[in-house]
Scaffold this motif. Structure first.
Motif, PDB file in Angstrom:
ATOM      1  N   GLU A  64      11.554 -14.391  -9.217  1.00  0.00           N
ATOM      2  CA  GLU A  64      11.189 -14.329  -7.631  1.00  0.00           C
ATOM      3  C   GLU A  64      10.394 -13.103  -7.479  1.00  0.00           C
ATOM      4  OE1 GLU A  64      14.745 -14.802  -8.712  1.00  0.00           O
ATOM      5  OE2 GLU A  64      14.330 -16.853  -7.927  1.00  0.00           O
ATOM      6  N   GLY A  65      10.001 -12.849  -8.706  1.00  0.00           N
ATOM      7  CA  GLY A  65       8.903 -11.402  -8.627  1.00  0.00           C
ATOM      8  C   GLY A  65       9.673  -9.921  -8.483  1.00  0.00           C
ATOM      9  N   SER A  66      10.904  -9.896  -8.673  1.00  0.00           N
ATOM     10  CA  SER A  66      11.608  -8.627  -8.763  1.00  0.00           C
ATOM     11  C   SER A  66      11.852  -8.037 -10.165  1.00  0.00           C
ATOM     12  CB  SER A  66      13.053  -8.778  -8.294  1.00  0.00           C
ATOM     13  OG  SER A  66      13.755  -7.731  -8.383  1.00  0.00           O
ATOM     14  N   ILE A  67      11.496  -6.669 -10.092  1.00  0.00           N
ATOM     15  CA  ILE A  67      11.754  -5.871 -11.273  1.00  0.00           C
ATOM     16  C   ILE A  67      13.000  -5.162 -11.179  1.00  0.00           C
ATOM     17  CG2 ILE A  67       9.247  -5.253 -11.459  1.00  0.00           C
ATOM     18  CD1 ILE A  67       9.628  -2.629 -10.607  1.00  0.00           C
ATOM     19  N   GLY A  68      13.927  -5.752 -10.424  1.00  0.00           N
ATOM     20  CA  GLY A  68      15.320  -5.101 -10.409  1.00  0.00           C
ATOM     21  C   GLY A  68      15.276  -3.784  -9.452  1.00  0.00           C
ATOM     22  N   LEU A 100       2.219  -6.510  -4.628  1.00  0.00           N
ATOM     23  CA  LEU A 100       1.316  -5.603  -5.465  1.00  0.00           C
ATOM     24  C   LEU A 100       0.377  -6.425  -5.537  1.00  0.00           C
ATOM     25  CD1 LEU A 100       1.334  -3.123  -6.967  1.00  0.00           C
ATOM     26  CD2 LEU A 100       2.408  -4.437  -9.052  1.00  0.00           C
ATOM     27  N   ASN A 101      -0.959  -6.075  -5.688  1.00  0.00           N
ATOM     28  CA  ASN A 101      -2.196  -6.704  -5.855  1.00  0.00           C
ATOM     29  C   ASN A 101      -2.812  -6.868  -6.964  1.00  0.00           C
ATOM     30  OD1 ASN A 101      -2.531  -7.585  -3.072  1.00  0.00           O
ATOM     31  ND2 ASN A 101      -3.090  -5.269  -2.484  1.00  0.00           N
ATOM     32  N   SER A 102      -1.976  -6.197  -8.174  1.00  0.00           N
ATOM     33  CA  SER A 102      -2.504  -6.226  -9.561  1.00  0.00           C
ATOM     34  C   SER A 102      -1.359  -7.076 -10.258  1.00  0.00           C
ATOM     35  CB  SER A 102      -2.735  -4.646 -10.233  1.00  0.00           C
ATOM     36  OG  SER A 102      -1.488  -3.866 -10.067  1.00  0.00           O
ATOM     37  N   HIS A 103      -1.707  -7.094 -11.462  1.00  0.00           N
ATOM     38  CA  HIS A 103      -0.689  -7.813 -12.482  1.00  0.00           C
ATOM     39  C   HIS A 103      -0.054  -7.076 -13.658  1.00  0.00           C
ATOM     40  CE1 HIS A 103      -2.008 -11.622 -10.660  1.00  0.00           C
ATOM     41  NE2 HIS A 103      -3.040 -11.271 -10.975  1.00  0.00           N
ATOM     42  N   ILE A 104      -0.229  -5.733 -13.394  1.00  0.00           N
ATOM     43  CA  ILE A 104       0.532  -4.595 -14.365  1.00  0.00           C
ATOM     44  C   ILE A 104       1.862  -4.823 -14.734  1.00  0.00           C
ATOM     45  CG2 ILE A 104      -1.402  -3.065 -14.248  1.00  0.00           C
ATOM     46  CD1 ILE A 104       0.190  -1.491 -12.196  1.00  0.00           C
ATOM     47  N   TRP A 105       2.604  -5.270 -13.748  1.00  0.00           N
ATOM     48  CA  TRP A 105       4.149  -5.547 -13.616  1.00  0.00           C
ATOM     49  C   TRP A 105       4.595  -6.861 -14.135  1.00  0.00           C
ATOM     50  CZ3 TRP A 105       8.030  -1.715 -14.086  1.00  0.00           C
ATOM     51  CH2 TRP A 105       7.363  -0.581 -13.837  1.00  0.00           C
ATOM     52  N   ASP A 106       3.777  -7.819 -14.159  1.00  0.00           N
ATOM     53  CA  ASP A 106       4.289  -9.405 -14.466  1.00  0.00           C
ATOM     54  C   ASP A 106       5.245  -9.249 -15.405  1.00  0.00           C
ATOM     55  OD1 ASP A 106       2.334  -9.374 -12.296  1.00  0.00           O
ATOM     56  OD2 ASP A 106       1.231 -11.048 -13.322  1.00  0.00           O
ATOM     57  N   SER A 107       4.996  -8.704 -16.470  1.00  0.00           N
ATOM     58  CA  SER A 107       5.815  -8.893 -17.739  1.00  0.00           C
ATOM     59  C   SER A 107       7.104  -8.496 -17.578  1.00  0.00           C
ATOM     60  CB  SER A 107       5.247  -8.100 -18.857  1.00  0.00           C
ATOM     61  OG  SER A 107       3.763  -8.575 -19.459  1.00  0.00           O
ATOM     62  N   TRP A 108       7.431  -7.898 -16.583  1.00  0.00           N
ATOM     63  CA  TRP A 108       8.787  -7.284 -16.169  1.00  0.00           C
ATOM     64  C   TRP A 108       9.463  -7.806 -14.971  1.00  0.00           C
ATOM     65  CZ3 TRP A 108       4.954  -3.887 -18.162  1.00  0.00           C
ATOM     66  CH2 TRP A 108       5.200  -3.444 -19.267  1.00  0.00           C
ATOM     67  N   ALA A 109       8.817  -8.734 -14.488  1.00  0.00           N
ATOM     68  CA  ALA A 109       9.333  -9.295 -13.131  1.00  0.00           C
ATOM     69  C   ALA A 109      10.109 -10.673 -13.636  1.00  0.00           C
ATOM     70  CB  ALA A 109       8.174  -9.658 -12.176  1.00  0.00           C
ATOM     71  N   ASP A 110      11.123 -11.211 -12.761  1.00  0.00           N
ATOM     72  CA  ASP A 110      11.684 -12.076 -12.748  1.00  0.00           C
ATOM     73  C   ASP A 110      11.100 -13.414 -11.962  1.00  0.00           C
ATOM     74  OD1 ASP A 110      12.591 -11.966 -10.080  1.00  0.00           O
ATOM     75  OD2 ASP A 110      14.507 -11.168 -10.425  1.00  0.00           O
ATOM     76  N   ASN A 114      10.039  -3.516  -4.723  1.00  0.00           N
ATOM     77  CA  ASN A 114      10.410  -3.680  -6.286  1.00  0.00           C
ATOM     78  C   ASN A 114      10.002  -5.219  -6.636  1.00  0.00           C
ATOM     79  OD1 ASN A 114      12.433  -4.894  -4.824  1.00  0.00           O
ATOM     80  ND2 ASN A 114      14.055  -4.651  -6.450  1.00  0.00           N
ATOM     81  N   ASN A 115       9.161  -5.683  -5.851  1.00  0.00           N
ATOM     82  CA  ASN A 115       8.825  -7.212  -5.910  1.00  0.00           C
ATOM     83  C   ASN A 115       7.294  -7.241  -6.021  1.00  0.00           C
ATOM     84  OD1 ASN A 115       7.891  -9.845  -5.144  1.00  0.00           O
ATOM     85  ND2 ASN A 115      10.240 -10.211  -4.862  1.00  0.00           N
ATOM     86  N   ILE A 116       6.698  -7.867  -7.372  1.00  0.00           N
ATOM     87  CA  ILE A 116       5.465  -7.753  -7.597  1.00  0.00           C
ATOM     88  C   ILE A 116       4.585  -8.695  -6.634  1.00  0.00           C
ATOM     89  CG2 ILE A 116       6.054  -7.390  -9.900  1.00  0.00           C
ATOM     90  CD1 ILE A 116       5.071 -10.464 -10.581  1.00  0.00           C
ATOM     91  N   ASN A 117       5.036  -9.422  -5.832  1.00  0.00           N
ATOM     92  CA  ASN A 117       4.394 -10.248  -4.910  1.00  0.00           C
ATOM     93  C   ASN A 117       3.770  -9.360  -3.852  1.00  0.00           C
ATOM     94  OD1 ASN A 117       4.960 -12.744  -6.205  1.00  0.00           O
ATOM     95  ND2 ASN A 117       6.902 -12.684  -5.216  1.00  0.00           N
TER      96      ASN A 117
END
Length: 281
Positions: free
Chosen positions: A98-102, A86-96, A81-84
């Motif tokens: 630390e990179g977590s989307i909860g 992930l190799n794309s930026h599609i989840w950036d708007s929902w990450a805190d 659940n961490n965008i770090n």
């Protein structure tokens, strides 16, 4: 012509001609400038894709195939659940920070549950049942966990998979089918992305379990086109359609957790020009 394109065009025409508008209503999504993101929507859209006949990538415009696979592996294989990771930026708007989307998506996949056969997470339970009890009618995953919704930065859109095994006619060969349940689907930005992701997942699971691929049925509760997407959709569905691409999956991989992005290809993929898509948040 690609069947996926025909399904997409028919669905878009149906939404535009027969859908209802949310304009003026209370809606959650906003555009980047802060204005409400209204939609034209249809309830209960169901599309069927026969994966044994073709891979359902649109040819009207290019599918970002590698990023699509990367996100699928991020959720189902890395169970992250961490965008770090992930190799794309599609989840950036929902990450805190630390990179977590909860406690969303991949987080739910790695939670272990108690079964009679022992403790397993949802992915391992699916693989266990497909291999040991293929005619079970209980091979289901669920990401929409109410007790954790308050700790999810975005409620799951594609929230459930139901797997069902049938037998090829006049053969002992088993066939893997699946239903993807989606509460909400942004038709322009995410529809084909989701279809192709879960088509790949069916191919992966079929290969590691020794099955052939069958149907993917996509059930969408709220299928919508955003107001600022309407002219883009109208132009898109008038474009020429090409033959479906050939799907390649590395036949050497027999362990679900050994697949990498490089093990998948779309060959002879012909498609129309890129479109710029504003995204509602």
């Amino acid at each position: 012509m690609s069947l996926a394109d025909k399904i997409f065009i028919d669905m878009c025409n149906d939404i535009l001609e027969n859908g209802t508008s949310t304009e003026g209503e209370k809606v959650r999504p906003k555009w980047e400038d802060g204005s409400p993101a209204y939609t034209i929507k249809k309830f209960g859209v169901v599309n069927r894709y026969d994966l044994s006949k073709e891979f359902p990538a649109l040819t009207l415009r290019r599918l970002a195939f590698k990023s699509c696979i990367d996100e699928l592996l991020w959720i189902w294989q890395k169970k992250s659940n961490n965008i770090n990771e992930l190799n794309s930026h599609i989840w950036d708007s929902w990450a805190d920070e630390e990179g977590s989307i909860g406690k969303a998506y991949g987080y739910q996949m790695q939670v272990k549950h108690k079964y009679k056969e022992g403790e397993m997470d949802q992915v391992d339970r699916v693989i266990y049942d497909l291999k040991n009890n293929p005619y079970s009618r209980r091979i289901i995953t669920n990401l929409y966990v109410h007790q954790d919704l308050h700790e999810m930065n975005l409620y799951p859109c594609a929230y459930s998979m139901t797997f069902n095994v049938t037998k090829e006619k006049d053969s002992e060969q088993l066939v893997l089918n699946a239903i993807l349940n989606q509460r909400s689907n942004d038709i322009l930005a995410a529809n084909n992305w989701n279809v192709c992701q879960y088509a790949v997942l069916v191919h992966m699971l079929a290969q590691v379990c020794g099955y052939k691929v069958g149907e993917l049925v996509h059930v969408i509760a709220d299928a919508h086109i955003y107001d600022r997407h309407i002219p883009i959709i109208q132009e898109l569905i008038k474009r020429p359609i090409y033959e479906a691409p050939e799907f390649y999956i590395n036949p050497e991989i027999k362990d679900f957790y050994q697949f990498k992005v490089e093990d998948f290809e779309l060959r002879n993929y012909k498609y129309g020009p890129k479109v710029e898509i504003p995204v509602a948040i």
